[in-house]
Structures are given as structure tokens and as C-alpha cells.
Scaffold this motif. Structure first.
Motif, PDB file in Angstrom:
ATOM      1  N   ALA A  60       0.867  -1.214  -0.123  1.00 40.29           N
ATOM      2  CA  ALA A  60       0.088   0.051  -0.114  1.00 40.29           C
ATOM      3  C   ALA A  60       1.019   1.198   0.030  1.00 40.29           C
ATOM      4  CB  ALA A  60      -0.941  -0.029   1.242  1.00 40.29           C
ATOM      5  N   GLY A  61       1.969   1.240   0.662  1.00 41.86           N
ATOM      6  CA  GLY A  61       2.937   2.264   0.720  1.00 41.86           C
ATOM      7  C   GLY A  61       3.414   2.575  -0.513  1.00 41.86           C
ATOM      8  N   VAL A  62       3.930   1.746  -1.385  1.00 46.44           N
ATOM      9  CA  VAL A  62       4.385   1.885  -2.680  1.00 46.44           C
ATOM     10  C   VAL A  62       3.527   2.297  -3.550  1.00 46.44           C
ATOM     11  CG1 VAL A  62       5.344   0.643  -4.734  1.00 46.44           C
ATOM     12  CG2 VAL A  62       6.119   0.002  -2.449  1.00 46.44           C
ATOM     13  N   LEU A  63       2.284   1.583  -3.489  1.00 42.29           N
ATOM     14  CA  LEU A  63       1.205   2.135  -4.245  1.00 42.29           C
ATOM     15  C   LEU A  63       0.790   3.825  -4.156  1.00 42.29           C
ATOM     16  CD1 LEU A  63      -2.570   0.729  -5.029  1.00 42.29           C
ATOM     17  CD2 LEU A  63      -2.415   3.028  -4.046  1.00 42.29           C
ATOM     18  N   GLU A  64       0.653   4.210  -2.817  1.00 42.55           N
ATOM     19  CA  GLU A  64       0.414   5.610  -2.416  1.00 42.55           C
ATOM     20  C   GLU A  64       1.556   6.604  -2.994  1.00 42.55           C
ATOM     21  OE1 GLU A  64      -0.266   5.455   1.753  1.00 42.55           O
ATOM     22  OE2 GLU A  64      -2.170   5.110   1.459  1.00 42.55           O
ATOM     23  N   LYS A  65       2.789   6.223  -3.284  1.00 46.95           N
ATOM     24  CA  LYS A  65       3.771   6.808  -3.671  1.00 46.95           C
ATOM     25  C   LYS A  65       3.703   6.871  -5.197  1.00 46.95           C
ATOM     26  CE  LYS A  65       7.359   5.914  -0.278  1.00 46.95           C
ATOM     27  NZ  LYS A  65       8.569   5.021  -0.201  1.00 46.95           N
ATOM     28  N   ALA A  66       3.029   6.142  -5.846  1.00 44.71           N
ATOM     29  CA  ALA A  66       2.894   6.183  -7.246  1.00 44.71           C
ATOM     30  C   ALA A  66       1.485   6.916  -7.427  1.00 44.71           C
ATOM     31  CB  ALA A  66       2.693   4.659  -7.849  1.00 44.71           C
ATOM     32  N   LEU A  67       0.722   6.871  -6.425  1.00 43.22           N
ATOM     33  CA  LEU A  67      -0.709   7.844  -6.790  1.00 43.22           C
ATOM     34  C   LEU A  67      -0.659   9.021  -6.980  1.00 43.22           C
ATOM     35  CD1 LEU A  67      -3.833   6.941  -6.655  1.00 43.22           C
ATOM     36  CD2 LEU A  67      -3.768   7.582  -4.124  1.00 43.22           C
ATOM     37  N   PRO A  68      -1.092   9.763  -8.375  1.00 39.93           N
ATOM     38  CA  PRO A  68      -0.944  11.003  -8.330  1.00 39.93           C
ATOM     39  C   PRO A  68      -1.732  11.617  -7.469  1.00 39.93           C
ATOM     40  CG  PRO A  68      -1.319   9.902 -10.348  1.00 39.93           C
ATOM     41  CD  PRO A  68      -1.581   8.726  -9.426  1.00 39.93           C
ATOM     42  N   GLU A  69      -1.394  13.089  -6.982  1.00 36.98           N
ATOM     43  CA  GLU A  69      -2.084  13.978  -5.953  1.00 36.98           C
ATOM     44  C   GLU A  69      -3.768  13.913  -6.854  1.00 36.98           C
ATOM     45  OE1 GLU A  69      -1.856  18.024  -3.745  1.00 36.98           O
ATOM     46  OE2 GLU A  69      -0.227  17.001  -4.332  1.00 36.98           O
ATOM     47  N   GLY A  70      -4.568  13.776  -5.802  1.00 34.41           N
ATOM     48  CA  GLY A  70      -5.935  14.013  -6.235  1.00 34.41           C
ATOM     49  C   GLY A  70      -6.596  13.300  -7.042  1.00 34.41           C
ATOM     50  N   ALA A  71      -5.773  11.905  -7.257  1.00 32.32           N
ATOM     51  CA  ALA A  71      -6.414  10.970  -8.458  1.00 32.32           C
ATOM     52  C   ALA A  71      -7.503   9.833  -7.606  1.00 32.32           C
ATOM     53  CB  ALA A  71      -5.272  10.227  -8.691  1.00 32.32           C
ATOM     54  N   ILE A  72      -8.394   9.632  -8.445  1.00 29.31           N
ATOM     55  CA  ILE A  72      -9.471   8.757  -8.035  1.00 29.31           C
ATOM     56  C   ILE A  72      -8.771   7.304  -7.895  1.00 29.31           C
ATOM     57  CG2 ILE A  72     -11.408   7.555  -9.096  1.00 29.31           C
ATOM     58  CD1 ILE A  72     -12.053  10.057  -8.299  1.00 29.31           C
ATOM     59  N   LEU A  73      -9.158   6.605  -6.966  1.00 32.81           N
ATOM     60  CA  LEU A  73      -8.356   5.416  -6.609  1.00 32.81           C
ATOM     61  C   LEU A  73      -9.465   4.386  -6.615  1.00 32.81           C
ATOM     62  CD1 LEU A  73      -5.972   3.475  -5.737  1.00 32.81           C
ATOM     63  CD2 LEU A  73      -6.423   3.957  -3.534  1.00 32.81           C
ATOM     64  N   VAL A  74      -9.073   3.508  -7.703  1.00 28.50           N
ATOM     65  CA  VAL A  74     -10.165   2.332  -7.900  1.00 28.50           C
ATOM     66  C   VAL A  74      -9.293   1.002  -7.448  1.00 28.50           C
ATOM     67  CG1 VAL A  74     -11.477   1.236  -9.372  1.00 28.50           C
ATOM     68  CG2 VAL A  74     -11.400   3.636  -9.586  1.00 28.50           C
ATOM     69  N   LEU A  75      -9.829   0.075  -6.407  1.00 34.71           N
ATOM     70  CA  LEU A  75      -9.254  -0.732  -6.049  1.00 34.71           C
ATOM     71  C   LEU A  75      -9.807  -2.387  -6.459  1.00 34.71           C
ATOM     72  CD1 LEU A  75      -8.379  -0.010  -2.597  1.00 34.71           C
ATOM     73  CD2 LEU A  75      -6.823   0.132  -4.370  1.00 34.71           C
ATOM     74  N   LEU A  76      -9.182  -3.093  -7.128  1.00 33.10           N
ATOM     75  CA  LEU A  76     -10.038  -4.339  -7.343  1.00 33.10           C
ATOM     76  C   LEU A  76      -9.646  -5.246  -6.241  1.00 33.10           C
ATOM     77  CD1 LEU A  76      -8.432  -4.546 -10.884  1.00 33.10           C
ATOM     78  CD2 LEU A  76     -10.781  -4.114 -10.165  1.00 33.10           C
ATOM     79  N   ASP A  77     -10.654  -5.868  -5.531  1.00 36.33           N
ATOM     80  CA  ASP A  77     -10.830  -6.287  -4.258  1.00 36.33           C
ATOM     81  C   ASP A  77     -12.059  -7.306  -4.178  1.00 36.33           C
ATOM     82  OD1 ASP A  77      -9.418  -6.648  -1.359  1.00 36.33           O
ATOM     83  OD2 ASP A  77     -11.754  -6.457  -1.165  1.00 36.33           O
ATOM     84  N   GLU A  78     -11.759  -8.515  -3.673  1.00 35.66           N
ATOM     85  CA  GLU A  78     -13.043  -9.575  -3.542  1.00 35.66           C
ATOM     86  C   GLU A  78     -14.194  -9.027  -2.736  1.00 35.66           C
ATOM     87  OE1 GLU A  78     -11.168 -12.201   0.174  1.00 35.66           O
ATOM     88  OE2 GLU A  78     -11.264 -12.987  -1.841  1.00 35.66           O
ATOM     89  N   ARG A  79     -13.751  -7.772  -2.116  1.00 28.83           N
ATOM     90  CA  ARG A  79     -14.966  -7.134  -0.765  1.00 28.83           C
ATOM     91  C   ARG A  79     -15.612  -6.071  -1.767  1.00 28.83           C
ATOM     92  NH1 ARG A  79     -10.422  -7.849   1.407  1.00 28.83           N
ATOM     93  NH2 ARG A  79     -10.240  -9.498   2.658  1.00 28.83           N
ATOM     94  N   GLY A  80     -15.468  -5.754  -2.906  1.00 25.25           N
ATOM     95  CA  GLY A  80     -15.771  -4.658  -3.689  1.00 25.25           C
ATOM     96  C   GLY A  80     -17.291  -4.875  -4.362  1.00 25.25           C
ATOM     97  N   LYS A  81     -17.688  -3.724  -5.147  1.00 24.42           N
ATOM     98  CA  LYS A  81     -18.856  -3.937  -5.668  1.00 24.42           C
ATOM     99  C   LYS A  81     -18.730  -4.508  -7.098  1.00 24.42           C
ATOM    100  CE  LYS A  81     -20.411   0.788  -4.167  1.00 24.42           C
ATOM    101  NZ  LYS A  81     -21.038   2.186  -4.704  1.00 24.42           N
TER     102      LYS A  81
END
Length: 160
Positions: A60-81
Motif C-alpha cells: 500500500a505504501g508503494v501504491l500511495e507513492k505512485a498515486l498522483p495527487e488528487g487521483a481517483i483510486l479504484v481498487l480491485l478487491d473481492e470485497r468490492g462492488k
């Protein structure tokens, strides 16, 4: 809107990588006509930590470093919609139309995603109740990005 695909784990050369690349290439070519651009593909190594919680936090820390500021974050996860292709396309179009400049779609590691990261995500998607290998998830989301572009542009690729 610039789209980044983030993945924990690297695809090795082979048919899975070729197919994912084919759909990302189609997306990159068709997307600008509807205001969507493939910014980049970010592949990172899985954490080598000794327990799952630490691995998820480190990834997650590596992902957050790569995440552009203000970006929409969409995660692929079995608990999602679970969304159908039209609803996914509608969501991408809404984010774009609301003036969001960046979106990151993220595929976590084998242990899943850090709960704090999941809690801060704008959208958590489930690609179905079956468990999919990460290589296939990459192909599935790349195809759905291309399909979203075709839906938004009125192209006949998506048939109901």
C-alpha cells in the motif's frame, strides 16, 4: 483523464502479457477521442515481509507513492462492488466529466489489499465471486477499460 494501471507483481513474457498489452494498446489508441488517456502501467515487486499484514502495508505504501495527487483510486478487491460493463463505463465517464485529472486502478498482491487503503478508495470493484489469478485480472481490467471507451464513444464493440 489520465488512467494508471498499478499492479503488484510483474507479468512475465507470454500469452497473458501479450493479451493484456493488446487491450491496453487498444485503450491507448481509442481513449483520447473520449478524453481518456493511458498514463502508464506501474508494476511493483511483491513485498518480501514475513507476514501478510506487513506485506499489505508495504505494498500500500508503494501504491500511495505512485498515486498522483488528487487521483481517483479504484481498487480491485473481492470485497468490492460488482458492476456490469455499462456501470463501470458510466463510473469512468462520471469521474472524467467531474473534472478529475487522474485515476489509478490497482491490483493488489496475493495477500490482498491493506484495509486502510481500501477504506480511502473512491471505488472498490469485485470482478466476480470466483478467485482469479493476478495475470487474468490484469487482462480483465485492461479489456474493461477498452470496453468502457467503446461504450462512451458509441462504438459497437459492446453488445448487450
Amino acid at each position: 483523464m489520465r488512467i494508471t494501471l498499478f499492479a503488484v507483481g510483474r507479468l512475465k513474457a507470454g500469452p497473458e502479457k501479450d493479451l493484456a498489452s493488446r487491450y491496453l494498446d487498444r485503450f491507448a489508441k481509442a481513449g483520447p477521442a473520449v478524453g481518456l488517456e493511458l498514463a502508464k502501467l506501474v508494476e511493483v515487486q511483491e513485498s518480501r515481509a514475513s507476514n501478510a499484514d506487513t506485506r499489505k502495508r508495504e505494498e500500500a505504501g508503494v501504491l500511495e507513492k505512485a498515486l498522483p495527487e488528487g487521483a481517483i483510486l479504484v481498487l480491485l478487491d473481492e470485497r468490492g462492488k460488482t458492476l456490469d460493463s455499462q456501470a463501470f463505463s458510466d463510473a469512468v465517464g462520471r469521474y472524467r466529466d467531474n473534472g478529475k485529472r487522474d485515476m489509478m486502478l490497482a491490483i493488489g498482491g496475493a495477500d490482498g489489499l491493506d484495509p486502510e487503503l481500501r477504506a480511502r478508495a473512491d471505488l472498490v470493484l469485485n470482478l466476480g465471486t470466483m478467485t482469479w489469478p493476478h495475470q487474468l485480472v490484469r487482462i480483465l481490467i485492461a479489456e474493461q477499460l477498452y470496453r468502457a471507451v467503446t461504450i462512451l464513444s458509441g462504438h459497437p464493440y459492446h453488445r448487450v
